[in-house]
Write a protein that holds these residues in place. Structure first.
Motif, PDB file in Angstrom:
ATOM      1  N   HIS A 237      -5.388   2.023  -1.083  1.00  0.00           N
ATOM      2  CA  HIS A 237      -4.727   0.972  -0.503  1.00  0.00           C
ATOM      3  C   HIS A 237      -3.273   0.898  -1.544  1.00  0.00           C
ATOM      4  O   HIS A 237      -3.289   0.932  -2.937  1.00  0.00           O
ATOM      5  N   LYS A 243       0.011   0.093  -8.342  1.00  0.00           N
ATOM      6  CA  LYS A 243      -0.732  -0.741  -9.541  1.00  0.00           C
ATOM      7  C   LYS A 243      -1.831  -0.497 -10.928  1.00  0.00           C
ATOM      8  O   LYS A 243      -1.663   0.027 -12.002  1.00  0.00           O
ATOM      9  N   ALA A 332       0.178 -12.645  -7.481  1.00  0.00           N
ATOM     10  CA  ALA A 332       1.931 -11.588  -7.219  1.00  0.00           C
ATOM     11  C   ALA A 332       1.648 -11.139  -5.586  1.00  0.00           C
ATOM     12  O   ALA A 332       0.663 -11.335  -4.773  1.00  0.00           O
ATOM     13  N   THR A 336       2.440  -2.884   1.599  1.00  0.00           N
ATOM     14  CA  THR A 336       2.127  -1.737   2.266  1.00  0.00           C
ATOM     15  C   THR A 336       3.547  -1.471   2.158  1.00  0.00           C
ATOM     16  O   THR A 336       4.199  -0.203   1.666  1.00  0.00           O
ATOM     17  N   ASP A 417       4.990 -12.925   7.012  1.00  0.00           N
ATOM     18  CA  ASP A 417       5.230 -13.998   6.725  1.00  0.00           C
ATOM     19  C   ASP A 417       5.218 -15.157   6.181  1.00  0.00           C
ATOM     20  O   ASP A 417       6.753 -15.080   6.770  1.00  0.00           O
ATOM     21  N   LYS A 434       2.691 -13.272  11.484  1.00  0.00           N
ATOM     22  CA  LYS A 434       1.969 -11.861  12.422  1.00  0.00           C
ATOM     23  C   LYS A 434       0.584 -12.289  12.824  1.00  0.00           C
ATOM     24  O   LYS A 434       0.376 -12.727  12.274  1.00  0.00           O
ATOM     25  N   LYS A 438      -6.358 -10.641   6.325  1.00  0.00           N
ATOM     26  CA  LYS A 438      -6.655 -10.294   6.145  1.00  0.00           C
ATOM     27  C   LYS A 438      -8.283 -10.952   4.785  1.00  0.00           C
ATOM     28  O   LYS A 438      -9.172 -11.602   5.008  1.00  0.00           O
TER      29      LYS A 438
HETATM   30  N1  4UW Z   1      -0.750 -14.070  -0.939  1.00  0.00           N
HETATM   31  C1  4UW Z   1      -0.941 -14.669   0.035  1.00  0.00           C
HETATM   32  C2  4UW Z   1      -0.443 -13.341  -0.918  1.00  0.00           C
HETATM   33  C3  4UW Z   1      -0.566 -11.661  -0.530  1.00  0.00           C
HETATM   34  C4  4UW Z   1      -0.623 -12.432   0.267  1.00  0.00           C
HETATM   35  C5  4UW Z   1      -0.493 -10.116   0.144  1.00  0.00           C
HETATM   36  O1  4UW Z   1      -2.420  -4.549   3.196  1.00  0.00           O
HETATM   37  P1  4UW Z   1      -1.275  -5.141   2.983  1.00  0.00           P
HETATM   38  O2  4UW Z   1       0.016  -4.507   3.602  1.00  0.00           O
HETATM   39  O3  4UW Z   1      -0.551  -4.602   1.163  1.00  0.00           O
HETATM   40  C6  4UW Z   1      -1.229  -5.602   0.102  1.00  0.00           C
HETATM   41  C7  4UW Z   1      -0.213  -6.106  -0.892  1.00  0.00           C
HETATM   42  C8  4UW Z   1      -0.633  -6.584  -1.583  1.00  0.00           C
HETATM   43  C9  4UW Z   1      -0.092  -6.438  -3.061  1.00  0.00           C
HETATM   44  C10 4UW Z   1       0.534  -5.609  -3.669  1.00  0.00           C
HETATM   45  C11 4UW Z   1       1.771  -5.335  -4.733  1.00  0.00           C
HETATM   46  C12 4UW Z   1       1.148  -6.413  -5.720  1.00  0.00           C
HETATM   47  O4  4UW Z   1       1.355  -5.768  -7.052  1.00  0.00           O
HETATM   48  C13 4UW Z   1       0.410  -7.491  -5.629  1.00  0.00           C
HETATM   49  O5  4UW Z   1       0.091  -8.296  -6.632  1.00  0.00           O
HETATM   50  C14 4UW Z   1      -1.042  -9.158  -6.564  1.00  0.00           C
HETATM   51  C15 4UW Z   1      -0.560  -7.542  -4.345  1.00  0.00           C
HETATM   52  O6  4UW Z   1      -2.129  -6.606   0.523  1.00  0.00           O
HETATM   53  O7  4UW Z   1      -0.629  -6.234   3.489  1.00  0.00           O
HETATM   54  C16 4UW Z   1       0.332  -7.630   3.041  1.00  0.00           C
HETATM   55  C17 4UW Z   1       0.171  -8.914   3.866  1.00  0.00           C
HETATM   56  O8  4UW Z   1      -1.087  -9.488   2.543  1.00  0.00           O
HETATM   57  C18 4UW Z   1      -0.900 -10.462   2.812  1.00  0.00           C
HETATM   58  C19 4UW Z   1       1.208 -11.095   2.852  1.00  0.00           C
HETATM   59  O9  4UW Z   1       0.732 -11.512   4.677  1.00  0.00           O
HETATM   60  C20 4UW Z   1       1.165  -9.873   3.066  1.00  0.00           C
HETATM   61  O10 4UW Z   1       2.311  -9.846   4.370  1.00  0.00           O
HETATM   62  N2  4UW Z   1      -0.725 -11.148   1.329  1.00  0.00           N
HETATM   63  N3  4UW Z   1      -0.043 -10.869  -1.032  1.00  0.00           N
HETATM   64  N4  4UW Z   1      -0.039 -12.793  -3.221  1.00  0.00           N
HETATM   65  N5  4UW Z   1      -1.132 -13.671   1.104  1.00  0.00           N
END
Ligand code: 4UW
Length: 544
Positions: A237, A243, A332, A336, A417, A434, A438
């Protein structure tokens, strides 16, 4: 209004990922440890990692006869070799596509077919699923033995070694001279899978420049020479890939790799390897905050915990911080589609994902009118910056919907979001526009589950939503099902449907939010599912 990052802009190199990752800004020594296998304690030093990756790259190009731009899919839980395989693809000019190790055959087959993967690297534990997936795609036994390679060394492959080649076959005597990337902005380096704002999982074209840029804009998040990371998140992922694969190698911090989350193992590794830095998802944060088992371990080495990939409530964030008073706990955010990190709260501000990282910009738009909302009000978050993907693979319509060009030519990513920005420019995720669900940070596209459920003989129509389960800090999918005539004949149709789903989709996509039997599912006059109505009903039901 456009929000700019409060951080000063950083220089963005135009080089290969390989050059960036090995640029060694802190002057780490070659003999320092790069990767540690948590369960066995086996290690790879920086020199070993680099040399093996170059030798594997040589094998990819000369033994497997892959060409620049070819896609290599890795279907494996986290392992000692994950970093080596990812980095070797970048040395060889290939495209890396990691598949979730929990995938069932149909899910893997989708990724292999959609990405046109030329080679599949498979862990022995996931081999059976890979064989079913590739036979579904029409790979002959001969194709399988030439295109499937076990992602371990020969002495670890077990009985499968008699039928399949292992990494030893590809690891050449010679090191490949790293491939030069002529046009980093337009060269795809990774194909992750994300459903985006709607529909099924799509290939996200992450460029070389996207990855080198995100590694550069993470600058405000400092690491120190003594930092040790723990890779508990899946490395396929984008969160783990950036990271926990690239970033620690860049800054010379060792990473302890664990194949799956288990609280005792996590605490054991923190104690044993003096882990300082943890990247988590909210359900793991919940365990760390509340499980009495944690007290049995010395976890005092932890100095920083970052949670992301799903919402972490301010109360739980505070609870974790109170339990680990010497550790900074922050959130944070990323996607993707933004390679992924766009926001980091460097210092705690409960419930906030932080301000924008350097070189990033954002707008908050009213979803109804498409107009910018005043600061403090919520709306859909759009993002622009050097880490925004090139687009989805072969999906022009989804690209048009998701990537919006403004009059100045800036490309804005619609995140789907709902966010708000406070008076200091810190962002808060309020809701999701959207359709995505999750589950413990993993993507579960409702459209995909609905398509699977519609193949079930007991189902004539259905809709899937995410149900928030407070005491597990995650959502779970819940299905609203209209039974078919044969479903109506079942004594316990919900159990029959749940049983039918086993093996069809990964364990985290199972309907742990339950099944509700209904007469019909809400649809618009044009036949579009109105999941929001069900979401609102379910929310009310949980509050009552
Ligand atoms: N709070 C609420 C959040 C949050 C969140 C994501 O599976 P994807 O595409 O990608 C991720 C990436 C997470 C991530 C990446 C880099 C990073 O530094 C980090 O730090 C902790 C986390 O999950 O899903 C993207 C979707 O996941 C939700 C949100 O809906 C976003 O569009 N999401 N982070 N902190 N919701």
């Amino acid at each position: 209004m456009i929000y700019d990052s409060p951080h000063p802009p950083v220089d963005l190199p135009e080089c290969s990922v390989w050059e960036k990752v090995w640029s060694n800004p802190r002057g780490a020594r070659d003999d320092e440890t790069a990767v540690i296998d948590g369960p066995t304690g086996r290690k790879l030093s920086r020199t070993e990692l680099r040399s093996y990756a170059q030798r594997l790259a040589h094998g990819f190009r000369n033994t497997a006869r892959l060409s620049p731009g070819d896609v290599v899919c890795l279907f494996s839980p986290n392992s000692l070799y994950y970093h080596m395989i990812v980095l070797s693809t970048q040395c060889a000019g290939l495209v890396f596509s990691g598949a979730n190790a929990a995938y069932q055959p149909a899910e893997l087959a989708h990724q292999l077919e959609d990405s046109s993967a030329k080679l599949l690297l498979v862990h022995p534990n996931t081999l059976e699923c890979a064989l079913t997936a590739t036979s579904q795609l029409g790979w002959s036994t001969c194709d399988q033995t030439s295109r499937i390679i076990l992602a371990v060394r020969s002495d670890e492959a077990g009985p499968a070694a008699s039928r399949f080649k292992t990494l030893d076959y590809l690891i050449s005597d010679k090191e490949m001279q790293p491939h030069k990337v002529a046009d980093p902005k337009n060269t795809v380096a990774y194909l992750g899978y994300s459903s985006g704002t709607s529909g099924k999982a799509k290939g996200v074209r992450t460029s070389v420049y996207n990855m080198t840029s995100v590694l550069s804009i993470l600058a405000p998040l400092k690491t120190y020479p003594h930092d040790v990371q723990l890779a508990v998140l899946p490395l396929n992922h984008i969160y783990g890939l950036t990271k926990l694969v690239h970033w620690p190698v860049l800054f010379g911090n060792p990473v302890v790799v664990m194949p799956r989350f288990e609280l005792d193992a996590l605490c054991t590794y923190v104690e044993k390897y003096k882990v300082t830095f943890l990247m988590l998802v909210p359900p793991i944060a919940l365990h760390l905050a509340r499980d009495p088992k944690v007290d049995r371990y010395d976890v005092s080495s932890l100095r920083m915990i970052i949670s992301g990939a799903a919402p972490l409530g301010p109360e739980l964030e505070k609870e974790l911080a109170d339990r680990l008073p010497k550790c900074t706990v922050v959130q944070a955010y990323g996607l993707t589609e933004s390679s992924p990190t766009t926001h980091v709260a460097i210092t705690p501000k409960r419930g906030s994902i932080g301000p924008l990282l350097p070189n990033m910009r954002s707008r908050i738009l009213d979803p109804e009118t498409g107009k910018d909302v005043p600061q403090g009000q919520q709306g859909e978050m759009l993002l622009a910056g050097p880490n925004i993907m090139l687009g989805y693979l072969n999906r022009p319509e989804a690209n048009e919907e998701t990537l919006v060009k403004d009059a100045e030519g800036t490309v804005w990513l619609r995140t789907g979001d709902i966010a708000r920005v406070d008076e200091e420019g810190w962002f808060y995720i309020m809701d999701r526009l959207k359709e995505l669900i999750k589950v413990k940070g993993f993507q579960v596209p409702p459209a995909e589950l609905e398509a699977t459920l519609l193949e079930c003989p007991y189902v004539s129509d259905c809709a899937v939503i995410g149900l928030w389960v407070e005491n597990e800090a995650t959502e779970y999918p819940r299905a609203y099902v209209v039974l078919s005539p044969s479903g109506k004949k079942e004594s316990d149709p919900c159990a029959a449907i749940q049983k039918w789903m086993q093996g069809k989709v990964a364990h985290y996509k199972q309907l742990k939010g339950g099944i509700k039997l209904v007469e019909s599912v809400p649809k618009s006059p044009s036949g579009k599912l109105l999941r929001r109505i069900l979401r609102d009903e379910a929310k009310k039901e949980m509050e009552d």
